[in-house]
Every structure is written in structure tokens, then in C-alpha cells.
Design a protein around this motif. Structure first.
Motif, PDB file in Angstrom:
ATOM      1  N   LYS A   1       0.833  -1.205   0.000  1.00 14.50           N
ATOM      2  CA  LYS A   1       0.000   0.000   0.000  1.00 14.50           C
ATOM      3  C   LYS A   1       0.867   1.255   0.000  1.00 14.50           C
ATOM      4  O   LYS A   1       0.595   2.201  -0.758  1.00 14.50           O
TER       5      LYS A   1
ATOM      6  N   THR B   1      -6.381  -4.333   8.602  1.00 11.42           N
ATOM      7  CA  THR B   1      -7.768  -4.398   8.146  1.00 11.42           C
ATOM      8  C   THR B   1      -8.022  -5.499   7.117  1.00 11.42           C
ATOM      9  O   THR B   1      -9.131  -5.597   6.588  1.00 11.42           O
ATOM     10  N   SER B   2      -7.019  -6.319   6.823  1.00 12.87           N
ATOM     11  CA  SER B   2      -7.258  -7.443   5.918  1.00 12.87           C
ATOM     12  C   SER B   2      -8.145  -8.467   6.620  1.00 12.87           C
ATOM     13  O   SER B   2      -8.206  -8.494   7.856  1.00 12.87           O
TER      14      SER B   2
ATOM     15  N   ILE C   1      -8.012  -9.046  10.627  1.00 10.55           N
ATOM     16  CA  ILE C   1      -9.184  -8.846  11.489  1.00 10.55           C
ATOM     17  C   ILE C   1      -9.452 -10.105  12.300  1.00 10.55           C
ATOM     18  O   ILE C   1      -9.738 -10.049  13.509  1.00 10.55           O
TER      19      ILE C   1
ATOM     20  N   GLU D   1     -13.748  -2.849  14.440  1.00 10.66           N
ATOM     21  CA  GLU D   1     -13.476  -2.828  13.000  1.00 10.66           C
ATOM     22  C   GLU D   1     -13.873  -1.451  12.492  1.00 10.66           C
ATOM     23  O   GLU D   1     -15.045  -1.118  12.461  1.00 10.66           O
ATOM     24  N   ASN D   2     -12.914  -0.647  12.134  1.00 10.55           N
ATOM     25  CA  ASN D   2     -13.206   0.699  11.672  1.00 10.55           C
ATOM     26  C   ASN D   2     -12.249   1.059  10.548  1.00 10.55           C
ATOM     27  O   ASN D   2     -11.173   1.607  10.781  1.00 10.55           O
ATOM     28  N   GLU D   3     -12.651   0.727   9.354  1.00  8.41           N
ATOM     29  CA  GLU D   3     -11.796   0.988   8.198  1.00  8.41           C
ATOM     30  C   GLU D   3     -11.567   2.488   8.014  1.00  8.41           C
ATOM     31  O   GLU D   3     -10.504   2.912   7.549  1.00  8.41           O
TER      32      GLU D   3
ATOM     33  N   ALA E   1      -8.507   3.589   9.930  1.00  8.93           N
ATOM     34  CA  ALA E   1      -7.267   3.235   9.237  1.00  8.93           C
ATOM     35  C   ALA E   1      -7.030   4.150   8.044  1.00  8.93           C
ATOM     36  O   ALA E   1      -5.892   4.586   7.800  1.00  8.93           O
ATOM     37  N   GLU E   2      -8.073   4.462   7.305  1.00  8.41           N
ATOM     38  CA  GLU E   2      -7.903   5.324   6.131  1.00  8.41           C
ATOM     39  C   GLU E   2      -7.499   6.737   6.536  1.00  8.41           C
ATOM     40  O   GLU E   2      -6.705   7.383   5.848  1.00  8.41           O
TER      41      GLU E   2
ATOM     42  N   TRP F   1      -3.882   6.515   7.305  1.00 13.43           N
ATOM     43  CA  TRP F   1      -3.121   6.438   6.060  1.00 13.43           C
ATOM     44  C   TRP F   1      -3.014   7.815   5.394  1.00 13.43           C
ATOM     45  O   TRP F   1      -1.962   8.178   4.848  1.00 13.43           O
TER      46      TRP F   1
END
Length: 275
Positions: free
Chosen positions: A85, A237-238, A242, A253-255, A258-259, A262
Motif C-alpha cells: 500500500k 484491516t485485511s 481482522i 473494526e473501523n476501516e 485506518a484510512e 493512512w
């Protein structure tokens, strides 16, 4: 330094100066997800002192370099996900993962703790320095270091101990004073922590606040971000990541979290690694 994950021992930073030594008292699920080869990654060897170690490189030639440091699991699927990434973030990077465990990967927490207990941390810093030097000798004018958990602590340590580093982004990990004092950082640092992280003294809120105070004293640019509702290793988060986090009691779980991290990572590195 023994660190607690809830009521269970998470891992032990095995410094000679540390007076704390504990062992695992609970069993953890074993994960049958082994380190996965990525076709885009190239395996290389790097020499430092009288030893050679493997590393994995992906990304644009002659781009700014970023050394990506593993969690306590080793060079597994998740750290490769992160490096891939990073290599694709604008404006493009050459990401390099040094194999600090020399090919070994922990498939459960007991194995991971055993590997981490056996890590020569001063030697790992030398691996980071050799990795930074390799990138600079192979087309990267500037090089940053990032890491997660164990790697996050080492990334901060590199800001103090490796003069060739240009910027650092660390995720949920602070080095013990026996290794490095963040007050003495030589480069800009950005750090990320979950507000619900309960690894005491290493990545909980108190540790994050303590790091912030030390970075204020450093006089270098810094940011310390705390994420509401996030526990340890929230960047994983894969699907496999998870599953592994849930097995260790981290159910968040909170994508979007993470974004956001990033996005901040990208802004920081693009600012300080621009030629």
C-alpha cells in the motif's frame, strides 16, 4: 519490559537493563496464515557488519524510500500488505521490509513472543540503518521509516539512533528508555495510537501522552494522533488481520480510522521526503 494485553501478557521487550520478565499465562488461537509471497515484491540481501539479512522491496525506482518494520509476528502477510500500500501512495515510494527475524514467522502469540524475546534490538537498529543506506545507495534521495507495534517502537528508536533517516511515522509503539529517548529525535515524527489500546506503558493513552511530552522537548516537528474507539493494531484491516485481532480480544473494526491514519501518513511522508 513486559506489556499486558488486557489481563494477558502480550510480549516482553528483552533488554538487559529491564528488570521485568514474565511468561505467557494464557493460550491464544493459532493462525494458519503464513507469510505470503507477493509477485510485485523483490527479495534482496543486505550486508551490515559481518552479517547478511533478507529484505523485500516494492515500488518505483528512484522514488523516495520508506523502511517498513514488522510487528512481533515477523514478515508476514500483514506487513507485506502495508508495504504494498505504501509503495502505491502518491507520489510513489520504494518500500523495503528488512527481515528482523531472519525468516522466522510467529503463527500464534506464543511463537511471536518467543521470537520477540530473542530479538537483538540494538542489532535490529543496525538492520534499519543498513536498510536506509541501501535505499539511499539505490536511487532514493530521502528515506523515511515506519513501523507497527514492535516496529513502531523501533521506528521511533531509529529517529534517535540512525542519522540517515529523514522522517518517521510510528504506529502504536514507544521504545523503552534503555533503547532510545524520543527527546533526542533528530527528525520529524508522526505517531498513531488507539484510545482503547490497553498495552500498558507501550501503546496505551498514557504512553502516547508521554511520547507527546518528550517530542515537545525535542524541538522537532511532530504529531501524535489518538483514535477514538480504536484498540491495538487497528491498521490491520485485511480479513486475516481482522480474524487474528479478534482472536486476541480486539473486536473493533473501523476501516475509516485506518484510512484517516493512512491519509495522515501520506501527508507527513510526502512533506518530509520530497526531493
Amino acid at each position: 519490559m513486559a506489556l499486558l494485553y488486557g489481563s494477558r501478557v502480550f510480549f516482553n521487550l528483552n533488554f538487559k537493563a529491564s528488570k521485568l520478565s514474565r511468561t505467557l499465562t494464557h493460550s491464544y488461537p493459532r493462525f494458519q496464515v503464513r507469510s505470503m509471497a507477493t509477485s510485485e515484491m523483490k527479495k534482496i540481501q543486505i550486508q551490515r557488519d559481518d552479517t547478511t539479512f533478507d529484505a523485500y522491496v516494492v515500488g518505483k525506482e528512484d522514488a523516495p524510500g520508506i523502511v517498513v518494520l514488522q510487528e512481533w509476528w515477523g514478515v508476514d502477510f500483514e506487513i507485506k500488505n502495508h508495504a504494498l500500500k505504501i509503495s502505491k501512495l502518491e507520489p510513489g515510494y520504494k518500500a523495503l521490509i528488512p527481515d528482523l527475524y531472519r525468516g522466522k514467522v510467529g503463527l500464534d502469540a506464543a511463537e511471536a513472543q518467543h521470537l520477540m524475546d530473542g530479538l537483538d534490538w540494538q542489532g535490529a537498529v543496525k538492520d534499519i540503518q543498513a536498510s536506509v543506506n541501501w535505499l539511499k545507495a539505490n536511487g532514493s534521495q530521502k528515506v523515511g521509516v515506519t513501523g507497527y507495534c514492535m516496529g513502531g517502537a523501533l521506528a521511533i528508536a531509529s529517529s534517535v539512533l540512525v542519522s540517515e533517516v529523514d522522517a518517521v511515522v510510528a504506529f502504536y509503539g514507544v521504545p523503552p528508555p534503555e533503547l532510545a529517548d524520543p527527546t533526542n529525535t533528530k527528525v520529524p515524527i508522526q505517531a498513531h495510537f488507539g484510545e482503547l489500546d490497553n498495552i500498558v506503558g507501550f501503546s496505551d493513552v498514557k504512553a502516547a501522552k508521554g511520547l507527546e511530552e518528550k517530542l515537545k522537548e525535542s524541538g522537532k516537528p511532530f504529531e501524535v494522533h489518538l483514535y477514538p474507539g480504536a484498540t491495538h493494531a487497528f491498521m490491520n484491516t485485511s480479513p486475516e488481520g481482522i480474524e487474528r485481532r479478534k482472536g486476541m480480544g480486539a473486536t473493533d473494526e473501523n476501516e475509516a480510522t485506518a484510512e484517516l491514519a493512512w491519509s495522515r501518513f501520506q501527508s507527513w511522508m510526502s512533506c518530509y521526503l520530497a526531493a
